[in-house]
Design a protein around this motif. Sequence first.
Motif, PDB file in Angstrom:
ATOM      1  N   UNK A 180      12.274  -6.787  15.037  1.00 20.98           N
ATOM      2  CA  UNK A 180      10.898  -6.289  15.160  1.00 20.98           C
ATOM      3  C   UNK A 180      10.801  -4.972  15.924  1.00 20.98           C
ATOM      4  N   UNK A 181      11.836  -4.618  16.676  1.00 16.86           N
ATOM      5  CA  UNK A 181      11.890  -3.332  17.384  1.00 16.86           C
ATOM      6  C   UNK A 181      13.175  -2.617  16.978  1.00 16.86           C
ATOM      7  N   UNK A 182      13.321  -2.287  15.687  1.00 16.48           N
ATOM      8  CA  UNK A 182      14.615  -1.830  15.173  1.00 16.48           C
ATOM      9  C   UNK A 182      15.124  -0.535  15.798  1.00 16.48           C
ATOM     10  N   UNK A 183      14.243   0.367  16.213  1.00 14.44           N
ATOM     11  CA  UNK A 183      14.702   1.620  16.795  1.00 14.44           C
ATOM     12  C   UNK A 183      15.455   1.399  18.105  1.00 14.44           C
ATOM     13  N   UNK A 184      15.086   0.306  18.794  1.00 12.05           N
ATOM     14  CA  UNK A 184      15.743  -0.012  20.065  1.00 12.05           C
ATOM     15  C   UNK A 184      16.561  -1.298  19.947  1.00 12.05           C
ATOM     16  N   UNK A 185      16.790  -1.753  18.720  1.00 15.35           N
ATOM     17  CA  UNK A 185      17.431  -3.040  18.505  1.00 15.35           C
ATOM     18  C   UNK A 185      18.760  -3.194  19.217  1.00 15.35           C
ATOM     19  N   UNK A 186      19.487  -2.106  19.367  1.00 14.55           N
ATOM     20  CA  UNK A 186      20.831  -2.177  19.944  1.00 14.55           C
ATOM     21  C   UNK A 186      20.831  -2.537  21.424  1.00 14.55           C
ATOM     22  N   UNK A 187      19.657  -2.494  22.098  1.00 16.74           N
ATOM     23  CA  UNK A 187      19.642  -2.795  23.540  1.00 16.74           C
ATOM     24  C   UNK A 187      19.439  -4.281  23.810  1.00 16.74           C
ATOM     25  N   UNK A 188      19.126  -5.059  22.770  1.00 16.50           N
ATOM     26  CA  UNK A 188      18.830  -6.484  22.970  1.00 16.50           C
ATOM     27  C   UNK A 188      20.106  -7.319  22.886  1.00 16.50           C
ATOM     28  N   UNK A 189      20.445  -7.930  23.992  1.00 17.28           N
ATOM     29  CA  UNK A 189      21.590  -8.853  24.013  1.00 17.28           C
ATOM     30  C   UNK A 189      21.307 -10.031  23.105  1.00 17.28           C
ATOM     31  N   UNK A 190      20.102 -10.550  23.168  1.00 17.15           N
ATOM     32  CA  UNK A 190      19.609 -11.628  22.302  1.00 17.15           C
ATOM     33  C   UNK A 190      18.108 -11.700  22.511  1.00 17.15           C
ATOM     34  N   UNK A 191      17.457 -12.631  21.855  1.00 11.27           N
ATOM     35  CA  UNK A 191      16.043 -12.920  22.094  1.00 11.27           C
ATOM     36  C   UNK A 191      15.852 -14.426  22.118  1.00 11.27           C
ATOM     37  N   UNK A 192      14.915 -14.866  22.954  1.00 11.29           N
ATOM     38  CA  UNK A 192      14.537 -16.279  23.010  1.00 11.29           C
ATOM     39  C   UNK A 192      13.398 -16.461  22.020  1.00 11.29           C
ATOM     40  N   UNK A 193      13.693 -17.060  20.888  1.00  9.60           N
ATOM     41  CA  UNK A 193      12.710 -17.084  19.807  1.00  9.60           C
ATOM     42  C   UNK A 193      11.866 -18.357  19.800  1.00  9.60           C
ATOM     43  N   UNK A 194      10.605 -18.171  19.477  1.00  7.31           N
ATOM     44  CA  UNK A 194       9.667 -19.275  19.260  1.00  7.31           C
ATOM     45  C   UNK A 194       9.216 -19.195  17.812  1.00  7.31           C
ATOM     46  N   UNK A 195       9.457 -20.257  17.037  1.00  9.64           N
ATOM     47  CA  UNK A 195       9.159 -20.223  15.614  1.00  9.64           C
ATOM     48  C   UNK A 195       7.696 -20.568  15.355  1.00  9.64           C
ATOM     49  N   UNK A 196       6.806 -19.731  15.885  1.00 11.15           N
ATOM     50  CA  UNK A 196       5.378 -19.924  15.647  1.00 11.15           C
ATOM     51  C   UNK A 196       5.026 -19.764  14.173  1.00 11.15           C
ATOM     52  N   UNK A 197       5.821 -18.971  13.467  1.00  9.14           N
ATOM     53  CA  UNK A 197       5.576 -18.841  12.041  1.00  9.14           C
ATOM     54  C   UNK A 197       5.749 -20.175  11.326  1.00  9.14           C
ATOM     55  N   UNK A 198       6.770 -20.921  11.721  1.00 15.36           N
ATOM     56  CA  UNK A 198       7.036 -22.206  11.077  1.00 15.36           C
ATOM     57  C   UNK A 198       5.962 -23.236  11.412  1.00 15.36           C
ATOM     58  N   UNK A 199       5.547 -23.302  12.682  1.00 21.61           N
ATOM     59  CA  UNK A 199       4.524 -24.295  13.046  1.00 21.61           C
ATOM     60  C   UNK A 199       3.171 -23.925  12.460  1.00 21.61           C
ATOM     61  N   UNK A 200       2.833 -22.622  12.430  1.00 19.18           N
ATOM     62  CA  UNK A 200       1.561 -22.206  11.825  1.00 19.18           C
ATOM     63  C   UNK A 200       1.544 -22.546  10.341  1.00 19.18           C
ATOM     64  N   UNK A 201       2.649 -22.274   9.652  1.00 16.74           N
ATOM     65  CA  UNK A 201       2.727 -22.636   8.232  1.00 16.74           C
ATOM     66  C   UNK A 201       2.565 -24.138   8.057  1.00 16.74           C
ATOM     67  N   UNK A 202       3.196 -24.912   8.936  1.00 14.10           N
ATOM     68  CA  UNK A 202       3.081 -26.364   8.845  1.00 14.10           C
ATOM     69  C   UNK A 202       1.652 -26.824   9.073  1.00 14.10           C
ATOM     70  N   UNK A 203       0.981 -26.234  10.039  1.00 19.51           N
ATOM     71  CA  UNK A 203      -0.419 -26.578  10.336  1.00 19.51           C
ATOM     72  C   UNK A 203      -1.298 -26.319   9.120  1.00 19.51           C
ATOM     73  N   UNK A 204      -1.092 -25.192   8.460  1.00 22.28           N
ATOM     74  CA  UNK A 204      -1.895 -24.865   7.278  1.00 22.28           C
ATOM     75  C   UNK A 204      -1.640 -25.875   6.166  1.00 22.28           C
ATOM     76  N   UNK A 205      -0.376 -26.235   5.980  1.00 19.35           N
ATOM     77  CA  UNK A 205      -0.056 -27.240   4.956  1.00 19.35           C
ATOM     78  C   UNK A 205      -0.707 -28.578   5.287  1.00 19.35           C
ATOM     79  N   UNK A 206      -0.681 -28.970   6.543  1.00 17.16           N
ATOM     80  CA  UNK A 206      -1.324 -30.218   6.960  1.00 17.16           C
ATOM     81  C   UNK A 206      -2.827 -30.169   6.700  1.00 17.16           C
ATOM     82  N   UNK A 207      -3.458 -29.044   7.026  1.00 16.61           N
ATOM     83  CA  UNK A 207      -4.895 -28.915   6.814  1.00 16.61           C
ATOM     84  C   UNK A 207      -5.236 -28.961   5.324  1.00 16.61           C
ATOM     85  N   UNK A 208      -4.408 -28.348   4.517  1.00 17.27           N
ATOM     86  CA  UNK A 208      -4.632 -28.381   3.069  1.00 17.27           C
ATOM     87  C   UNK A 208      -4.574 -29.808   2.531  1.00 17.27           C
TER      88      UNK A 208
END
Length: 340
Positions: free
Chosen positions: A258-286
């Motif tokens: 998501x920050x490709x111009x500075x991507x080389x400075x990131x040792x790693x990232x602690x990711x939260x898969x909010x995309x996956x849970x939001x998609x799941x919530x929408x499917x549940x609501x449907x």
Amino acid sequence: MFTSSFTKLAASLATVLITTSAASAFTACQVTDTGGIDDNSFNQTAWKGVQDAIADFGVDGRFLESQAETDYEANINSLIEGDCDVIITVGFLLGDATKNAAEANPDQRFSIVDFSYDPPLPNVLGQVYATDEAAFLAGYLAAGMSKTGVLGTFGGINIPPVTIFMDGFVNGVEYYNAQNDTAVTVLGWDTQTREGLFTNNFESLDDGRAYAQNLYDEGADIVLPVAGPVGLGSAALADELGTDQLMIIGVDADLYATDPEKGHVYLTSITKRMDATVRQVIEMAMNDQLEGGLIVGSLENGGVDLAPFHDLDSAVPDALKAELADIRAAIIDGSISVSP
């Protein structure tokens, strides 16, 4: 799938994006926190979940972008009037506004990212994340990679979804010290006093640069900013100094992507898969399955994780990678606690 324990603002003040589909009879709506929809962090990741649902299920999607905390209530009320089948609010700071709207509109379905209600609200499903699990791994990694024996962290605001990262990070460093008879220190957060460094915003790149500079000046060669877009300022500093002097650990999304111009400075990232849970919530609501309660993202179900090391992969010793794999497995099976 994730484990479940089953759960008008004027145009000058908001940005609205509508994706339409002639066949769609379902609309998912999102209210962002003040970081904005393109924050390279949690708002953007949550919106990706809506976009995934648009692609996968043919739904419509819409968002309102909050410019200030005073916009939250107005934005939510505007969407209530806008035929939204589910309203997704993003961020701990929207907790009160979401609760008020949900209680006033019991037939409207809501979901909120990074917040849970006790007792649960029948029409609000919370999305929370065991980010301390992935942050523990990041702390162990950082301790093993540091040349100075000093690490740094700072947050945006002293609230639980921020400090949970900092807790896990510090505890991971302490576990590394215990296992390796070392004395790596972390500046910026005290897990006992609950005091530390906070920019008190999630927007200022200048603050991100300044806080990282201060930590670097005190000896830190790896910094974890838990402050959304603020952390991009820290990455800019690391880019100037070089990764032999300062590396950054990202949060929420894989900032290498998501920050490709500075991507080389990131040792790693602690990711939260909010995309996956939001998609799941929408499917549940449907499917009319959305109820009050919680969805919890963890290492075990992929809701949180460490991003790949990308450009810095060759710098991470194989032995350290093996230790991280063992610790990950031990966190999942419960033999290692991330909050001793």
